[in-house]
Write an enzyme that holds these catalytic residues in place. Structure first.
Site, PDB file in Angstrom:
ATOM      1  N   SER A 136       0.862  -1.167   0.000  1.00 40.61           N
ATOM      2  CA  SER A 136       0.000   0.000   0.000  1.00 40.61           C
ATOM      3  C   SER A 136       0.910   1.233   0.000  1.00 40.61           C
ATOM      4  O   SER A 136       1.997   1.192  -0.574  1.00 40.61           O
ATOM      5  CB  SER A 136      -0.962  -0.037   1.195  1.00 40.61           C
ATOM      6  N   TYR A 150      -3.218   7.320  -8.316  1.00 44.78           N
ATOM      7  CA  TYR A 150      -2.321   6.445  -7.552  1.00 44.78           C
ATOM      8  C   TYR A 150      -2.816   6.300  -6.121  1.00 44.78           C
ATOM      9  O   TYR A 150      -2.893   5.192  -5.580  1.00 44.78           O
ATOM     10  CB  TYR A 150      -0.900   7.007  -7.569  1.00 44.78           C
TER      11      TYR A 150
END
Length: 257
Positions: A136, A150
């Site tokens: 992550s 993103y």
């Protein structure tokens, strides 16, 4: 067979450094990437007995299934650790980035992750103590300007991690993620200068730092592992502070100093 790890995006940066660390600990490495030359270089460094390589496009479901099946033939159907590392980044104002690029970010960072998780599940389920480590990002804490698609993709990674940490717990599969801020990889270097956030927050981690955190996560799993002293301090605040305060801080960091 030694404990095994399958790493996407293993040809360079974080993925390659992760492969080197785990190999030094005696793990068998399954290295996947689109770059065949980079994979062959890695395998040459580690040796064919310690590393299998798999030319793979994570967005291509058939490619993912074939790569994992090939890896599993080397490990007796076992997969101790899946490291979902492959991802791409494009920095800039949302409207200045073409839709093809936005779609590619989501396809690789989210659909690619899901392809790996779905295809790897039978091997993880068959392996005692199996584990997933997703990549992550600190940008999953709050929507990040200049990183809109993103950041959205990493919010999705965070949500997948949280959901599967519950769903897969009955099978003995531990699912967690790493949440680094900017890492000094080729991907970040190619985007530097396109957002004031790089200068205001700094690029303070290298691929070796993140690879070391992958090993730490393998040994001491957590649901979310924020990286860097700066983000470890901010992470609890982003969860407990009003969203208006987090937004104000992010807005200030986004402005050129």
């Amino acid at each position: 067979m030694n404990e095994s790890i399958f790493i996407t995006g293993a040809g360079a940066g974080i993925g390659r450094e992760t492969a080197l660390i785990f190999a030094s600990k005696g793990w068998f490495i399954g290295a996947a990437d689109r770059d065949e030359a980079a994979l062959k270089s890695l395998q040459q460094s580690l040796g064919e007995d310690a590393c299998s390589i798999h030319v793979m496009d994570v967005v291509d479901e058939a490619s993912v299934k074939a790569g994992l099946a090939d890896f599993a033939r080397r490990t007796g159907g076992q997969l101790r650790l899946l490291h979902n590392n492959a991802g791409i980044l494009k920095v800039g104002r949302f409207e200045d980035i073409d839709m093809a690029t936005h779609k590619a970010i989501v396809e690789i960072n989210v659909i690619g992750l899901m392809n790996l998780l779905h295809a790897a599940f039978p091997y993880l389920k068959a392996t005692p103590g199996a584990q997933v480590i997703n990549m992550s990002s600190a940008s999953a804490a709050f929507g990040t300007p200049d990183f809109a698609s993103y950041s959205a993709s990493k919010h999705a990674v965070r949500a997948m991690t949280e959901a599967l940490s519950i769903e897969w717990e009955p099978y003995g599969i531990q699912v967690g993620d790493l949440m680094p801020p900017f890492v000094n990889t080729g991907m970040v270097q190619s985007n530097e200068g396109k957002s004031a956030l790089f200068g205001n927050l700094g690029v303070n981690l290298g691929p070796v730092d993140v690879a070391a955190a992958v090993w730490q996560q393998a040994c001491q799993p957590r649901l979310h592992r924020p990286l860097s002293a700066q983000f470890r301090m901010l992470w609890p605040l982003t969860k407990s502070s009003p969203s208006s305060l987090t937004r104000a801080v992010m807005k200030r960091l986004w402005r050129p100093q």
